[in-house]
Design an enzyme around this catalytic site. Structure first.
Site, mmCIF file in Angstrom:
data_model
loop_
_atom_site.group_PDB
_atom_site.id
_atom_site.type_symbol
_atom_site.label_atom_id
_atom_site.label_comp_id
_atom_site.label_asym_id
_atom_site.label_seq_id
_atom_site.Cartn_x
_atom_site.Cartn_y
_atom_site.Cartn_z
ATOM 1 N N ARG A 107 -1.150 14.025 13.946
ATOM 2 C CA ARG A 107 -0.032 13.488 13.237
ATOM 3 C C ARG A 107 0.413 14.961 13.023
ATOM 4 N NH1 ARG A 107 -2.487 8.587 9.490
ATOM 5 N NH2 ARG A 107 0.706 8.642 9.627
ATOM 6 N N CYS A 117 -5.211 8.614 8.759
ATOM 7 C CA CYS A 117 -5.529 7.676 10.077
ATOM 8 C C CYS A 117 -5.878 8.366 11.472
ATOM 9 C CB CYS A 117 -5.145 5.690 9.715
ATOM 10 S SG CYS A 117 -5.412 4.420 9.267
ATOM 11 N N ARG A 155 -9.274 -0.001 3.569
ATOM 12 C CA ARG A 155 -8.528 1.241 3.158
ATOM 13 C C ARG A 155 -6.742 0.169 2.663
ATOM 14 N NH1 ARG A 155 -6.910 6.562 6.823
ATOM 15 N NH2 ARG A 155 -5.799 6.213 5.127
ATOM 16 N N LYS A 178 0.738 -0.856 0.071
ATOM 17 C CA LYS A 178 -0.024 -0.360 0.067
ATOM 18 C C LYS A 178 1.053 1.695 0.327
ATOM 19 C CE LYS A 178 -2.315 1.684 4.105
ATOM 20 N NZ LYS A 178 -1.573 2.558 4.570
ATOM 21 N N ASN A 179 2.291 1.372 1.012
ATOM 22 C CA ASN A 179 2.390 2.541 1.438
ATOM 23 C C ASN A 179 3.350 2.944 -0.133
ATOM 24 O OD1 ASN A 179 0.753 2.878 3.645
ATOM 25 N ND2 ASN A 179 2.764 2.692 4.335
ATOM 26 N N ASP A 208 3.432 -0.341 11.945
ATOM 27 C CA ASP A 208 2.291 -0.535 11.515
ATOM 28 C C ASP A 208 1.237 -2.072 11.925
ATOM 29 O OD1 ASP A 208 1.310 1.909 10.447
ATOM 30 O OD2 ASP A 208 1.920 1.496 8.459
HETATM 31 C C1 UD1 Z 1 4.440 6.484 7.058
HETATM 32 C C2 UD1 Z 1 3.568 5.384 6.857
HETATM 33 C C3 UD1 Z 1 2.692 5.096 7.604
HETATM 34 C C4 UD1 Z 1 3.846 4.599 8.639
HETATM 35 C C5 UD1 Z 1 4.280 5.292 9.134
HETATM 36 C C6 UD1 Z 1 5.348 4.906 10.339
HETATM 37 C C7 UD1 Z 1 2.417 5.989 4.105
HETATM 38 C C8 UD1 Z 1 1.076 6.251 3.170
HETATM 39 N N1 UD1 Z 1 1.987 6.219 6.121
HETATM 40 O O1 UD1 Z 1 2.981 7.684 7.423
HETATM 41 O O2 UD1 Z 1 1.686 3.538 7.401
HETATM 42 O O3 UD1 Z 1 2.542 4.238 9.562
HETATM 43 O O4 UD1 Z 1 5.245 5.576 7.857
HETATM 44 O O5 UD1 Z 1 6.276 4.107 9.768
HETATM 45 O O6 UD1 Z 1 3.468 5.919 3.952
HETATM 46 N N2 UD1 Z 1 6.217 13.386 12.597
HETATM 47 C C9 UD1 Z 1 6.489 14.747 13.184
HETATM 48 N N3 UD1 Z 1 5.768 15.360 12.104
HETATM 49 C C10 UD1 Z 1 6.248 15.991 10.894
HETATM 50 C C11 UD1 Z 1 5.494 14.385 10.209
HETATM 51 C C12 UD1 Z 1 5.752 13.549 11.242
HETATM 52 O O7 UD1 Z 1 6.766 14.256 15.017
HETATM 53 O O8 UD1 Z 1 5.853 16.463 9.722
HETATM 54 C C13 UD1 Z 1 6.381 12.168 13.558
HETATM 55 C C14 UD1 Z 1 5.234 11.554 13.509
HETATM 56 O O9 UD1 Z 1 4.461 12.433 14.193
HETATM 57 C C15 UD1 Z 1 6.263 10.359 14.418
HETATM 58 C C16 UD1 Z 1 7.527 10.075 12.983
HETATM 59 O O10 UD1 Z 1 7.538 11.011 12.778
HETATM 60 O O11 UD1 Z 1 5.803 10.314 15.333
HETATM 61 C C17 UD1 Z 1 7.403 9.518 12.230
HETATM 62 O O12 UD1 Z 1 5.957 9.614 11.624
HETATM 63 P P1 UD1 Z 1 6.301 9.604 9.708
HETATM 64 O O13 UD1 Z 1 6.797 8.453 9.437
HETATM 65 O O14 UD1 Z 1 5.982 10.660 8.899
HETATM 66 O O15 UD1 Z 1 4.157 9.313 9.031
HETATM 67 P P2 UD1 Z 1 3.788 8.940 7.869
HETATM 68 O O16 UD1 Z 1 5.073 10.060 6.782
HETATM 69 O O17 UD1 Z 1 3.218 9.854 7.890
#
Ligand code: UD1
Length: 422
Positions: A121, A116, A400, A22-23, A305
């Site tokens: 986030r 989600c 999803r 998916k990702n 995940d």
């Molecule tokens: C992606 C994946 C999700 C997975 C996650 C972590 C997709 C569509 N989703 O989500 O399935 O669970 O990686 O492997 O690929 N953070 C901040 N500020 C920001 C962005 C992130 O503090 O601006 C934090 C988040 O709250 C979290 C950490 O960074 O604690 C990692 O999140 P991130 O890797 O960015 O997750 P996603 O890319 O949203």
């Protein structure tokens, strides 16, 4: 809305074909926006998140043909229409569309991204990267993000404060078609990010990775090409676990053990017998499984995940104690109260840690799915609970992220059915 009925107690047997990730699919499809030529992406799962993304891209002018996991896409005639909130709030990765629109038009306005919401986030790190690339934030509120790029991006060296999949992707997308050399430190090396890099390199990008640093040389244009997305390690882990919880044997086909080392380690500690080949993983489990203390963290550690789903490993087993630590997301425990409702003995020790004490049995109840991985966690709980579980999935979360999931679970012996209701 979905009402899912699971009847516990069946053994697992047979084989299951794992779908494309998916990702990876989401980020590879989004990165195709950087090219104007014909692209074929294979192994794309037919799931809700992908279909939402394709709707967004059609609104932006992409020409799309999605047949039998093959996605033909051409992004020559992209416009800068505002992505409507009703779509962008459905998927988190809508934030990764920003760079391609910015690079084409010098400006972009999108509705605030959703996805989600198992916890808060933030997008602060995305905003920081945009600023690092000299992009001006015109407007940022709960409804919209509006950005402008006043001059071409050239030679940058940046450090991402916290490892993030989405932020790493945005930094890559901003660099590949810009001028000069880009050094990006502290990047995510999740397999799905590497898959996206491999795709971009296939169509002409020059991205190199050394440990946690990316060195990108901007190129003038990206071309067309054909690429096959990697298989879904989260789906693979889910099916392997279903076998451990319910006993039996299972072949997961069309998957690769290379990216599942930590997941396989946990299952082996629990007592499972696992064999791997080039494109399959075989698991068998005929004895009582042991609970395993584990922690989620960035790759190559155990993926966040799977944390809610693997909590099921630690529910049954007479008073045996285990701990689960979630190191990525704050309070990603939306499944815990529902499992407690079914009779599990779990204590939330902090926003990052839970304590599980094994019980003899859990029992079917009406329980509520709060997000995608919570929904799968509860479905698996239903498979070994005594009696009938009814999982109320108001957001159709399960759709999803899992392709043909009811068919696949049934085909390996799980007694499951669902109704859509309005
Ligand atoms: C992606 C994946 C999700 C997975 C996650 C972590 C997709 C569509 N989703 O989500 O399935 O669970 O990686 O492997 O690929 N953070 C901040 N500020 C920001 C962005 C992130 O503090 O601006 C934090 C988040 O709250 C979290 C950490 O960074 O604690 C990692 O999140 P991130 O890797 O960015 O997750 P996603 O890319 O949203």
């Amino acid at each position: 809305m979905k009402k899912i009925f699971v009847y516990g107690g069946n053994k697992v047997n047979g084989d299951v074909k794992i779908s494309g990730s998916k990702n990876s699919s989401l980020s590879i499809i989004i990165s195709s926006l950087l090219s104007n030529e014909d692209i074929l992406i294979k192994n794309i799962p037919n799931i809700k998140d992908i279909n939402v993304l394709l709707k967004i891209l059609k609104l932006l002018g992409s020409k799309i043909n999605f047949i039998n996991s093959n996605l033909y896409i051409n992004n020559k005639n992209i416009n800068k229409n505002i992505i409507p909130l009703y779509l962008s709030k459905l998927i988190r990765s809508s934030i990764n569309i920003i760079p391609s629109i910015l690079l084409r038009f010098g400006e972009v306005k999108i509705s605030f991204p959703g996805g989600c919401n198992f916890c808060k986030r933030p997008i602060d790190l995305h905003i920081k990267v945009f600023k690092d690339f000299n992009i001006k934030i015109i407007n940022l509120n709960k409804k919209y993000i509006e950005l402008k790029m006043f001059k071409k991006i050239t030679n940058k060296k940046i450090y991402i404060k916290k490892i993030s999949v989405g932020v790493t992707l945005n930094a890559i997308f901003l660099s590949v078609l810009s001028y000069g050399k880009f050094i990006i430190n502290n990047v995510s090396t999740e397999p799905e990010v590497i898959d996206t890099i491999n795709f971009l390199n296939t169509i002409g990008a020059n991205i190199n990775i050394i440990n946690n640093t990316l060195i990108i040389y901007g190129v003038k244009k990206l071309y067309g090409g054909v690429y096959k997305v990697l298989s879904d390690r989260i789906e693979t882990g889910t099916f392997l676990l279903s076998c451990v919880l319910n006993k039996g044997s299972l072949y997961c086909l069309n998957t690769n053990n290379k990216y599942l080392t930590k997941i396989i380690d946990v299952l082996k500690i629990s007592g499972a017998n696992i064999k791997t080949g080039n494109d399959y993983i075989y698991i068998s489990m005929y004895k009582k499984h042991k609970p395993v203390t584990f922690s989620s963290n960035v790759y190559p550690e155990f993926p966040t995940d799977l944390q809610p789903i693997f909590t099921n490993l630690n529910i049954i087993n007479n008073n045996k104690i285990s701990y689960i630590t979630e190191n990525i997301f704050f309070n990603r425990f939306s499944h815990v109260n529902e499992l407690i409702n079914m009779g599990a003995n779990i204590k939330i020790l902090s926003n990052f840690k839970i304590l599980c004490t094994g019980v003899n049995n859990i029992f079917g109840k009406t329980i509520y799915a709060k997000d995608l991985r919570c929904s799968m966690s509860l479905i698996l709980a239903g498979t070994y609970a005594i009696g009938q579980s009814v999982i109320i999935d108001k957001g159709d979360y399960i759709d999803r992220g899992y392709e043909n999931i009811f068919y696949k679970l049934k085909s390996i012996g799980i007694n499951i059915l669902y109704f859509n209701y309005f």
